[in-house]
Design an enzyme around this catalytic site. Sequence first.
Site, short mmCIF file in Angstrom:
data_model
loop_
_atom_site.label_atom_id
_atom_site.label_comp_id
_atom_site.label_asym_id
_atom_site.label_seq_id
_atom_site.Cartn_x
_atom_site.Cartn_y
_atom_site.Cartn_z
N HIS A 202 -35.22 115.65 51.93
CA HIS A 202 -33.89 115.51 51.35
C HIS A 202 -32.80 115.97 52.32
O HIS A 202 -31.72 115.39 52.37
CB HIS A 202 -33.80 116.31 50.04
CG HIS A 202 -34.34 115.56 48.87
ND1 HIS A 202 -35.03 116.17 47.85
CD2 HIS A 202 -34.32 114.25 48.55
CE1 HIS A 202 -35.38 115.26 46.96
NE2 HIS A 202 -34.96 114.09 47.37
N CYS A 491 -18.23 97.30 56.37
CA CYS A 491 -18.06 98.75 56.24
C CYS A 491 -19.27 99.47 55.66
O CYS A 491 -19.23 100.68 55.49
CB CYS A 491 -16.86 99.05 55.33
SG CYS A 491 -15.33 98.31 55.87
#
Length: 558
Positions: A202, A491
């Site tokens: 994580h 983007c």
Amino acid sequence: MTDLCGVGVGTGAATGRAFWLTRDASDSPDAPDASDTQVTRDTPDASSRSPDAERERFERARSRTVEELRDEQERAAAAVGKAAEDVLATHETFLYDPAFEERVEEAIEADETAERAVASALEDWIEAFEDTGGKTAARADDLRDLRGRLLRAFPGESGRSVRGVPPNAVVLAERLEPSQAVRLAEEGATGVATVSGSRTSHAAILLRSRGVPAVVGVGEALRTVEEGSRVGVDAAAGRVTLAPGDDADADSLARETPGDVRTASGTPLAVTANVGSSREAAVALERGADGVGLFRSEFLALRSDGVPDVDAQTEAYAAALDRFPEGRVAVRTFDFGGDKPLPGTDGTGPRGVAGSLATPDRHRDQLRALCRAAADGAGDLTVVLPHVTRVEEVTAVRDHLDAVTDELAEEGVAYERPDLGVMVETPAAVELAPELADRVASVSLGTNDLARYVLGTTRDADPEATEPAVIRAIERAVAAANDAGVRVRCCGEAAADPDFAAMLVGFGVTETSVAPDAVPAVRRRLDGIDADAAAVVAERAAAASTKSEVDSLLNRES
């Protein structure tokens, strides 16, 4: 120079002075003495200890930890995004897992202190996860993070802080836990390298989502790096470089030699950056960005617990424009909702431009600030509308702009009307792309949301931009923009993959906007690219039937 090899996380590169992140003793209860350091502060001695008292101490520590996690979730959502918020929410859920509670209870009944009960219960799971290997082993770092929080909560200490990291430092650590990754991203760490860890942890995911280049699992050789020495981190290559050159102009591997990026035939290409503040715009400039392709204006509100007033917004937008006096800054209007609720609201209501039009006073204030900033700042400004699904939305914003500029003119306030652009990030916008492109100066592809909407997945899922359905949606939107003769940029996170960015050039994209630390790698890949060869790759990708075909095609081109 000496190179150390590990596993790269992300695509960027950076250098800086090494800063070793130390660990609190309370975070390392592998040694039994760790809990003993707290006996004089909070732990009752053996003669007065009772199971009921230890249960109460455990409950108090758990409550403190939950409070800390919830506070951190709010900061993480603003600084790093929903991925960080979800990780911390998972921590809270585990604290009330019946199996965890049962193990703590058994240890307390066996006359252990609450600290030792917590440490032993979690240690069993940490060892079990690590023995399993693979992605499961990466979850062990989450439990180490949780263990440290709980043990610090017994004497009521505040959480460990990584604040104080020097500017432009490369942070080195034994391993990195999720909460540390969040804080390092907040503090603007230049890069990260760790002795242990994996790219599926994580912590690694959070660093990648924030654009912080990292190399994990370097091994024991990393310990030879001395505090303060110059270190380079190249995430794309999975390499840590010791003493990367002595030239003062080479202070950062990420800093590019000035110059335009062009195709082999001389067509100019722009590599710009996604940012959420003028500070991040400064980092983007240092990394070699040509401008800002996506200024996430809602971050101004998320970081200040409310929408800034017109003056504060004007200052923030103008500061970003001043970073790129010869470039362009594209500011996305507020995109509240979903994983980015406006502070003080329940997060319901329409997203994107529809949400702005539903709050006309706030919308006009933002347009007013943008028009003022366009006059005050040095660069060229484009206002980009998010989540457009109807042509009427563009027309309504134009009407608002007309009203705002009329007011500014009457008041004698300096202003400049910015260009208008739209985000294409829904199937509706893809269908309407020809009509939208005819009404604006630029089209921006938001591949993260576009992939999720096209595939029907949740926002929690990773965007799969190489799925054929997504590739074909991109192809159609870019073709519409090119037919209309307007600028087209991408983007989304996918553009940070240099080979995906090369394929976008093949479709006709002329600007890729990526996380600041991904700018150098994308610039290197696109400079001198054979546009005709890229077009062949793009055509084959659009004709592919499976994601694996697209992935294989891109891998062959790398």
